[in-house]
Motif scaffolding. Structure first.
Motif, short mmCIF file in Angstrom:
data_model
loop_
_atom_site.label_atom_id
_atom_site.label_comp_id
_atom_site.label_asym_id
_atom_site.label_seq_id
_atom_site.Cartn_x
_atom_site.Cartn_y
_atom_site.Cartn_z
N LEU A 166 -7.39 -1.69 -2.62
CA LEU A 166 -8.67 -1.76 -1.91
C LEU A 166 -8.53 -1.24 -0.48
N LEU A 167 -7.40 -1.58 0.17
CA LEU A 167 -7.17 -1.08 1.52
C LEU A 167 -7.09 0.45 1.53
N LEU A 168 -6.38 1.01 0.54
CA LEU A 168 -6.28 2.46 0.48
C LEU A 168 -7.62 3.10 0.15
N LEU A 169 -8.41 2.45 -0.70
CA LEU A 169 -9.73 2.97 -1.04
C LEU A 169 -10.63 2.99 0.19
N VAL A 170 -10.59 1.94 0.98
CA VAL A 170 -11.37 1.90 2.23
C VAL A 170 -10.92 3.01 3.17
N LEU A 171 -9.61 3.21 3.28
CA LEU A 171 -9.08 4.27 4.13
C LEU A 171 -9.56 5.65 3.66
N LEU A 172 -9.51 5.87 2.35
CA LEU A 172 -9.97 7.15 1.80
C LEU A 172 -11.45 7.37 2.04
N ARG A 173 -12.25 6.30 1.93
CA ARG A 173 -13.69 6.40 2.19
C ARG A 173 -13.96 6.75 3.66
N ILE A 174 -13.20 6.15 4.54
CA ILE A 174 -13.36 6.44 5.97
C ILE A 174 -12.99 7.90 6.24
N LEU A 175 -11.88 8.36 5.67
CA LEU A 175 -11.48 9.76 5.84
C LEU A 175 -12.53 10.71 5.28
N ALA A 176 -13.08 10.38 4.10
CA ALA A 176 -14.12 11.23 3.50
C ALA A 176 -15.37 11.26 4.37
N ALA A 182 0.84 -1.21 0.00
CA ALA A 182 0.00 0.00 0.00
C ALA A 182 0.87 1.25 0.00
N LEU A 183 2.06 1.16 0.60
CA LEU A 183 2.96 2.32 0.62
C LEU A 183 3.42 2.70 -0.79
N TRP A 184 3.48 1.72 -1.68
CA TRP A 184 3.89 2.01 -3.05
C TRP A 184 2.90 2.95 -3.74
N LEU A 185 1.67 2.91 -3.31
CA LEU A 185 0.64 3.73 -3.95
C LEU A 185 0.53 5.12 -3.34
N LEU A 186 1.24 5.37 -2.24
CA LEU A 186 1.15 6.67 -1.58
C LEU A 186 1.61 7.84 -2.46
N PRO A 187 2.70 7.72 -3.22
CA PRO A 187 3.05 8.84 -4.11
C PRO A 187 1.94 9.15 -5.11
N PHE A 188 1.28 8.09 -5.60
CA PHE A 188 0.17 8.29 -6.54
C PHE A 188 -0.97 9.04 -5.87
N LEU A 189 -1.28 8.67 -4.62
CA LEU A 189 -2.34 9.37 -3.88
C LEU A 189 -1.89 10.77 -3.49
N ALA A 190 -0.64 10.91 -3.11
CA ALA A 190 -0.14 12.22 -2.67
C ALA A 190 -0.22 13.24 -3.78
#
Length: 199
Positions: free
Chosen positions: A73-83, A16-24
């Protein structure tokens, strides 16, 4: 006899950390809004994920493969919770830049105690057209359903658009859709979806 489990084959959340630059870059694009940076990050992320998929497939590390596939999917769930609790890229950006906008609004001189109305470019990715606009509307009429704004509000917007080029069009045309969402006290983000004139 079953094949012994590979020591390096284990479930891991680190993919999931690999996708953090993409999200950032999606959360912080306003600091450096350039398509080239976004494209480079997207391509590097894609190469890293594809490479890891191939390596894990070749070495039959199934747990790592599943970990890599469920990381988004884990990052998507995290983003949904934050939203759900009100933490979005727009809310973070607004919290960091709100004082700048308020200072700009305070410098606005209005005759006779007229309610303030200001717009600020929120998405300036393209030079020719703004797709998201930050609107400060002291009367909060921008949030009313289209057509329910007072005549005074419509005149204020027309004057602002002709003098300062601070335009708000709640009825842009048949091929476009406009949404208005509140982001702070008297602050709204106006989004123009499916624009019919790409730059």
């Amino acid at each position: 006899m079953p094949e012994p489990e590979k020591r390096s084959d284990k479930f891991t959340w680190t993919y999931a950390l690999w996708l953090l630059p993409f999200l950032a870059q999606n959360w912080l694009y306003w600091l450096h809004p350039q398509w080239t940076t976004s494209l480079i990050i997207w391509v590097l992320t894609l190469i890293a994920v594809a490479g890891s998929l191939c390596i894990n497939l070749a070495q039959r590390r199934w747990r790592r493969l599943v970990s890599l596939l469920i990381a988004p999917l884990l990052l998507l769930v995290l983003l949904r919770i934050l939203a759900a609790v009100g933490i979005t890229s727009d809310s973070v950006r607004f919290a960091l830049t709100k004082q700048t906008y308020l200072a700009e609004i305070e410098r606005t001189d209005l005759p006779g105690g007229e309610q303030r109305f200001r717009t600020f470019v929120w998405d300036d990715t393209f030079l020719e057209k703004t797709y998201s606009t930050l609107v400060y509307d002291e009367s909060d009429e921008v949030a009313l359903p289209r057509g329910e704004q007072s005549t005074a509000w419509q005149q204020r917007v027309q004057t602002s658009c002709s003098e300062k080029k601070e335009c708000v069009d709640l009825d842009p045309g048949p091929d476009e859709y406009v949404s208005v969402r509140k982001i702070g006290e008297h602050f709204y983000i106006l989004d123009n979806y499916l624009p019919n004139a790409f730059p």
